[in-house]
Design a protein around this motif. Structure first.
Motif, PDB file in Angstrom:
ATOM      1  N   CYS A  42       0.832  -1.259   0.011  1.00  0.00           N
ATOM      2  CA  CYS A  42       0.056   0.082   0.045  1.00  0.00           C
ATOM      3  C   CYS A  42       0.839   1.379  -0.035  1.00  0.00           C
ATOM      4  O   CYS A  42       0.567   2.174  -0.455  1.00  0.00           O
ATOM      5  CB  CYS A  42      -0.940   0.214   1.226  1.00  0.00           C
ATOM      6  N   CYS A  45       2.179   2.889  -3.259  1.00  0.00           N
ATOM      7  CA  CYS A  45       1.305   3.718  -4.085  1.00  0.00           C
ATOM      8  C   CYS A  45       0.502   4.702  -3.207  1.00  0.00           C
ATOM      9  O   CYS A  45      -0.007   5.690  -3.956  1.00  0.00           O
ATOM     10  CB  CYS A  45       0.485   2.760  -4.496  1.00  0.00           C
ATOM     11  N   HIS A  46       0.429   4.752  -1.881  1.00  0.00           N
ATOM     12  CA  HIS A  46      -0.330   5.783  -1.094  1.00  0.00           C
ATOM     13  C   HIS A  46       0.226   6.461   0.040  1.00  0.00           C
ATOM     14  O   HIS A  46       1.365   5.964   0.662  1.00  0.00           O
ATOM     15  CB  HIS A  46      -1.503   5.207  -0.503  1.00  0.00           C
ATOM     16  N   ARG A  65     -15.443   8.297   1.625  1.00  0.00           N
ATOM     17  CA  ARG A  65     -16.105   7.146   1.222  1.00  0.00           C
ATOM     18  C   ARG A  65     -16.587   6.240   2.607  1.00  0.00           C
ATOM     19  O   ARG A  65     -16.268   6.239   3.438  1.00  0.00           O
ATOM     20  CB  ARG A  65     -14.889   6.093   0.604  1.00  0.00           C
ATOM     21  N   ARG A  98      -9.332  10.260 -15.191  1.00  0.00           N
ATOM     22  CA  ARG A  98      -9.190   8.880 -14.790  1.00  0.00           C
ATOM     23  C   ARG A  98     -10.329   7.965 -14.878  1.00  0.00           C
ATOM     24  O   ARG A  98     -10.431   6.752 -14.898  1.00  0.00           O
ATOM     25  CB  ARG A  98      -8.522   8.701 -13.467  1.00  0.00           C
ATOM     26  N   THR A 104      -8.250  -0.649 -13.150  1.00  0.00           N
ATOM     27  CA  THR A 104      -7.882  -0.064 -11.920  1.00  0.00           C
ATOM     28  C   THR A 104      -6.193  -0.026 -12.032  1.00  0.00           C
ATOM     29  O   THR A 104      -5.618  -0.978 -12.415  1.00  0.00           O
ATOM     30  CB  THR A 104      -8.172  -0.959 -10.832  1.00  0.00           C
ATOM     31  N   MET A 106      -4.560  -0.154  -9.145  1.00  0.00           N
ATOM     32  CA  MET A 106      -4.477  -0.726  -7.752  1.00  0.00           C
ATOM     33  C   MET A 106      -4.368  -2.073  -7.760  1.00  0.00           C
ATOM     34  O   MET A 106      -5.133  -3.124  -7.881  1.00  0.00           O
ATOM     35  CB  MET A 106      -5.368  -0.322  -6.942  1.00  0.00           C
TER      36      MET A 106
END
Ligand code: HEC
Length: 130
Positions: A42, A45-46, A65, A98, A104, A106
């Motif tokens: 994770c 990428c984040h 969310r 996007r 995706t 991800m």
């Protein structure tokens, strides 16, 4: 009468113990380890701030969310992406243009299990509160 009372108490006990489990839910410390792990990457990428990296920065994610959507997304990003619910469409707009992307970005070696997803969400909650 006594029987009815007994079964009522029993129902209450069962309900209580289940909700206790639900409150306990995920373990943030374990979620942090999973977030930084080689298995899921994770962290590669984040960021835990609001700044984007490969994917969106995750600060504020719990207000952005729903927990139900997050659980679904983390359990299977590809499938969630393909199902393209209203909330997924919202998420797809994170970067201009996007939302037209077909797949995706991800990509994980494997998807986290149910407990792992709960732990990661507990960690993201803690990150939002800090
Ligand atoms: C290879 C890069 C990559 C990895 C690894 C990755 N993600 Fe993502 N993530 C993305 C991208 C890119 C998006 C944006 C949607 C898309 O393009 O699929 C995203 C979207 C998200 C979102 C939704 C963000 C929002 O604003 O709604 C969350 C939450 C998330 N990722 C959490 C995680 C967690 C937790 C892990 C580890 C279990 C992880 N990601 C692993 C790239 C990655």
């Amino acid at each position: 009468m006594i029987y009815a009372l007994k079964s009522m108490v029993l129902t209450m006990l069962i309900t209580f113990s289940f909700s206790a489990v639900a409150v306990a839910g995920g373990d943030a410390a374990s979620g942090e380890k999973l977030f930084n792990s080689k298995a899921f990457k994770c962290k590669a990428c984040h960021r835990l701030t609001g700044k984007k990296k490969v994917g969106p920065g995750l600060k504020g994610i719990m207000s952005r969310r729903s927990e139900g959507w997050l659980t679904q997304w983390l359990s299977d990003p590809k499938r969630t992406w393909d199902e393209n619910s209203a909330e997924t469409q919202e998420m797809r707009k994170w970067k201009k243009g996007r939302d037209k992307a077909k797949k995706t970005n991800m990509k994980m070696k494997k998807n986290p299990s149910g407990q792992e997803v709960m732990d990661i969400i507990a960690f993201l909650k803690k990150n939002d509160e800090s």
